[in-house]
Motif scaffolding. Structure first.
Motif, PDB file in Angstrom:
ATOM      1  N   ASP A 227      49.312 -15.339  19.675  1.00  0.00           N
ATOM      2  CA  ASP A 227      49.161 -14.742  21.004  1.00  0.00           C
ATOM      3  C   ASP A 227      50.028 -13.484  21.130  1.00  0.00           C
ATOM      4  OD1 ASP A 227      47.564 -16.937  21.513  1.00  0.00           O
ATOM      5  OD2 ASP A 227      49.095 -18.011  22.671  1.00  0.00           O
ATOM      6  N   GLN A 228      51.285 -13.577  20.661  1.00  0.00           N
ATOM      7  CA  GLN A 228      52.184 -12.426  20.747  1.00  0.00           C
ATOM      8  C   GLN A 228      51.765 -11.312  19.787  1.00  0.00           C
ATOM      9  OE1 GLN A 228      56.262 -12.498  21.673  1.00  0.00           O
ATOM     10  NE2 GLN A 228      56.373 -14.728  21.878  1.00  0.00           N
ATOM     11  N   SER A 229      51.186 -11.710  18.650  1.00  0.00           N
ATOM     12  CA  SER A 229      50.769 -10.714  17.649  1.00  0.00           C
ATOM     13  C   SER A 229      49.757  -9.729  18.227  1.00  0.00           C
ATOM     14  CB  SER A 229      50.155 -11.410  16.433  1.00  0.00           C
ATOM     15  OG  SER A 229      51.115 -12.173  15.746  1.00  0.00           O
ATOM     16  N   LEU A 230      48.791 -10.235  18.978  1.00  0.00           N
ATOM     17  CA  LEU A 230      47.758  -9.362  19.543  1.00  0.00           C
ATOM     18  C   LEU A 230      48.338  -8.378  20.554  1.00  0.00           C
ATOM     19  CD1 LEU A 230      44.534 -11.508  20.083  1.00  0.00           C
ATOM     20  CD2 LEU A 230      44.802  -9.473  18.653  1.00  0.00           C
ATOM     21  N   ARG A 231      49.553  -8.652  21.007  1.00  0.00           N
ATOM     22  CA  ARG A 231      50.183  -7.771  21.995  1.00  0.00           C
ATOM     23  C   ARG A 231      51.221  -6.839  21.361  1.00  0.00           C
ATOM     24  NH1 ARG A 231      47.968 -11.986  24.463  1.00  0.00           N
ATOM     25  NH2 ARG A 231      47.255 -11.705  26.623  1.00  0.00           N
ATOM     26  N   CYS A 232      51.413  -6.950  20.054  1.00  0.00           N
ATOM     27  CA  CYS A 232      52.340  -6.012  19.384  1.00  0.00           C
ATOM     28  C   CYS A 232      51.732  -5.507  18.071  1.00  0.00           C
ATOM     29  CB  CYS A 232      53.713  -6.646  19.150  1.00  0.00           C
ATOM     30  SG  CYS A 232      53.736  -8.057  18.022  1.00  0.00           S
ATOM     31  N   ILE A 233      50.418  -5.322  18.064  1.00  0.00           N
ATOM     32  CA  ILE A 233      49.737  -4.823  16.882  1.00  0.00           C
ATOM     33  C   ILE A 233      49.397  -3.342  17.092  1.00  0.00           C
ATOM     34  CG2 ILE A 233      47.384  -5.487  17.638  1.00  0.00           C
ATOM     35  CD1 ILE A 233      46.877  -6.318  14.673  1.00  0.00           C
ATOM     36  N   ASN A 234      49.514  -2.551  16.050  1.00  0.00           N
ATOM     37  CA  ASN A 234      49.256  -1.115  16.119  1.00  0.00           C
ATOM     38  C   ASN A 234      47.755  -0.845  16.159  1.00  0.00           C
ATOM     39  OD1 ASN A 234      49.796   1.628  16.156  1.00  0.00           O
ATOM     40  ND2 ASN A 234      50.719   1.691  14.110  1.00  0.00           N
ATOM     41  N   TRP A 235      47.397   0.380  16.553  1.00  0.00           N
ATOM     42  CA  TRP A 235      46.008   0.832  16.477  1.00  0.00           C
ATOM     43  C   TRP A 235      45.519   0.695  15.029  1.00  0.00           C
ATOM     44  CZ3 TRP A 235      42.144   1.789  19.648  1.00  0.00           C
ATOM     45  CH2 TRP A 235      41.027   2.485  19.160  1.00  0.00           C
ATOM     46  N   ASP A 236      44.325   0.165  14.832  1.00  0.00           N
ATOM     47  CA  ASP A 236      43.753  -0.091  13.507  1.00  0.00           C
ATOM     48  C   ASP A 236      44.570  -1.131  12.734  1.00  0.00           C
ATOM     49  OD1 ASP A 236      41.817   0.162  11.473  1.00  0.00           O
ATOM     50  OD2 ASP A 236      43.025   1.650  10.393  1.00  0.00           O
ATOM     51  N   GLY A 237      45.341  -1.954  13.456  1.00  0.00           N
ATOM     52  CA  GLY A 237      46.111  -3.009  12.800  1.00  0.00           C
ATOM     53  C   GLY A 237      45.218  -4.133  12.301  1.00  0.00           C
ATOM     54  N   ARG A 238      45.736  -4.900  11.333  1.00  0.00           N
ATOM     55  CA  ARG A 238      45.001  -6.031  10.760  1.00  0.00           C
ATOM     56  C   ARG A 238      45.827  -7.293  10.962  1.00  0.00           C
ATOM     57  NH1 ARG A 238      46.098  -1.230   8.859  1.00  0.00           N
ATOM     58  NH2 ARG A 238      46.535  -1.720   6.683  1.00  0.00           N
ATOM     59  N   LEU A 239      45.294  -8.212  11.755  1.00  0.00           N
ATOM     60  CA  LEU A 239      45.956  -9.501  12.014  1.00  0.00           C
ATOM     61  C   LEU A 239      45.352 -10.525  11.066  1.00  0.00           C
ATOM     62  CD1 LEU A 239      47.610 -11.650  13.420  1.00  0.00           C
ATOM     63  CD2 LEU A 239      46.201 -11.379  15.461  1.00  0.00           C
ATOM     64  N   LEU A 240      46.135 -10.941  10.083  1.00  0.00           N
ATOM     65  CA  LEU A 240      45.659 -11.831   9.010  1.00  0.00           C
ATOM     66  C   LEU A 240      45.848 -13.286   9.425  1.00  0.00           C
ATOM     67  CD1 LEU A 240      47.240  -9.917   5.992  1.00  0.00           C
ATOM     68  CD2 LEU A 240      44.942  -9.631   6.955  1.00  0.00           C
ATOM     69  N   VAL A 241      44.756 -14.012   9.547  1.00  0.00           N
ATOM     70  CA  VAL A 241      44.793 -15.424   9.950  1.00  0.00           C
ATOM     71  C   VAL A 241      44.873 -16.274   8.686  1.00  0.00           C
ATOM     72  CG1 VAL A 241      43.604 -17.259  11.191  1.00  0.00           C
ATOM     73  CG2 VAL A 241      43.427 -14.884  12.000  1.00  0.00           C
ATOM     74  N   ILE A 242      46.086 -16.816   8.424  1.00  0.00           N
ATOM     75  CA  ILE A 242      46.342 -17.583   7.201  1.00  0.00           C
ATOM     76  C   ILE A 242      46.253 -19.086   7.461  1.00  0.00           C
ATOM     77  CG2 ILE A 242      47.919 -17.855   5.234  1.00  0.00           C
ATOM     78  CD1 ILE A 242      47.270 -14.914   5.727  1.00  0.00           C
ATOM     79  N   GLY A 243      46.770 -19.529   8.616  1.00  0.00           N
ATOM     80  CA  GLY A 243      46.802 -20.961   8.915  1.00  0.00           C
ATOM     81  C   GLY A 243      47.460 -21.213  10.249  1.00  0.00           C
TER      82      GLY A 243
END
Length: 330
Positions: A227-243
């Motif tokens: 939840d916090q990651s989506l609010r501190c990700i850069n433009w064109d960022g990649r949020l890697l869902v590992i587990g």
């Protein structure tokens, strides 16, 4: 090919670590493209605890031994196996069965190890390093100079992500739940460590990146970290869902992905390895070269004998361990 019997920690019904029993487990006959490994040590992974509870995506038939990876020597080879021979020192991903004295697995899942690598290090190497290299390079397309945020940075996959992120030229920010874990995360290459029990991940990442956020986020935790990651990700960022080590599978508000111009990227290394075996082997060649150059230093925080697999699992679940926990089999 011949059948065999292993001494193993056996799961006979879904349950917790205390439900496992040490007993003889017959192995199926060896297939033509399989090998049998005499296990010296096996790596413990969080999915092992899910598998014995019936909560993993793959449910083996009872009775079975957990254990998804091992280091050992080849005891027997199938008739169509040409690149491995009896006596070779190897590491392997086994799916399950590694918490036993012998295990069968496809030859395609087996990698020869350098003489400088101990069986104990080999046992805990394939899954976390394989997952992490695939995540950062193939799925995250990480570039030198980017900011990498690693959740659960002191854990098995997390510490590998910190280490490999450093090797790939990223500025690494690690998150941990206690000050005690911060030191090892810094030792393995993090420029900054956030103790999420004391401060907001989102606010601190924004502060450290001049308001931009992280370019690549390695998330094996899920829940609040996602939840916090989506609010501190850069433009064109990649949020890697590992587990989802936190236990909660999060849901992503689609408007945040739109506003941030970011990607939420699934990482399922096991399926990748099965679908693209040659690319996976190339990844391992790169990883083993880094190991031989002394640039990767796998961290084993604890080892337990085979009969203490339940205690090892409890230690892992308590989050008191860092890096890998290894089971010494022989």
């Amino acid at each position: 090919m011949s059948a065999a019997v292993a001494k193993a920690m056996v799961c006979k019904a879904w349950g917790g670590p205390e439900s496992l029993v040490l007993e003889d487990l017959p192995l199926p006959a060896l297939g033509p493209k399989d090998v049998r490994i005499r296990v010296h040590a096996a790596g413990l992974n969080f999915p092992d605890t899910l598998m014995i509870a019936g909560k993993y995506q793959f449910k083996p038939a009872f009775p079975f031994a957990p254990g998804m990876e091992c280091g050992g020597e080849i005891a027997e080879v199938g008739e169509k196996v040409s690149d491995l021979k009896v006596g070779d020192r190897v590491m392997a991903t086994t799916g399950n069965g590694a918490f036993g004295t012998l295990v069968n697995c496809p030859a395609s899942n087996v990698f020869k190890i350098p003489t400088s690598m101990s069986y104990e290090i080999a046992a805990g190497f394939p899954i976390t390093y394989g997952t992490t290299y695939h995540a950062l390079v193939d799925r995250g397309r990480i570039k030198k100079g980017e900011v990498l945020l690693v959740h659960g940075a002191a854990g098995g996959v997390g510490l590998n992500a910190v280490e490999l992120g450093r090797e790939l030229g990223a500025t690494v920010i690690g998150t941990v739940g206690s000050d005690e874990k911060a030191a090892i995360v810094k030792e393995y290459g993090a420029a900054h460590v956030i103790n999420y029990s004391k401060e907001s991940i989102k606010d601190r990442v924004k502060e450290l990146t001049g308001g931009n956020g992280a370019d690549v986020i390695y998330d094996a935790v899920g829940g609040d970290a996602f939840d916090q990651s989506l609010r501190c990700i850069n433009w064109d960022g990649r949020l890697l869902v590992i587990g989802f080590a936190s236990g909660r599978i999060p849901e992503a508000p689609a408007n945040l992905a739109l506003i941030k111009g970011c990607s939420i990227v699934g990482v399922f290394w096991g399926a990748f390895a099965a679908r693209e075996p040659e690319k996976n082997r190339a990844n391992f060649a790169a990883l083993l070269a880094l190991f031989e150059q002394g640039r990767l230093k796998p961290h084993v925080s604890a080892s337990y004998p085979l009969e203490q697999v339940p205690q090892a699992m409890q230690a892992l679940l308590s989050r008191k361990t860092t890096g890998k926990v290894v089971i010494k089999v022989s």
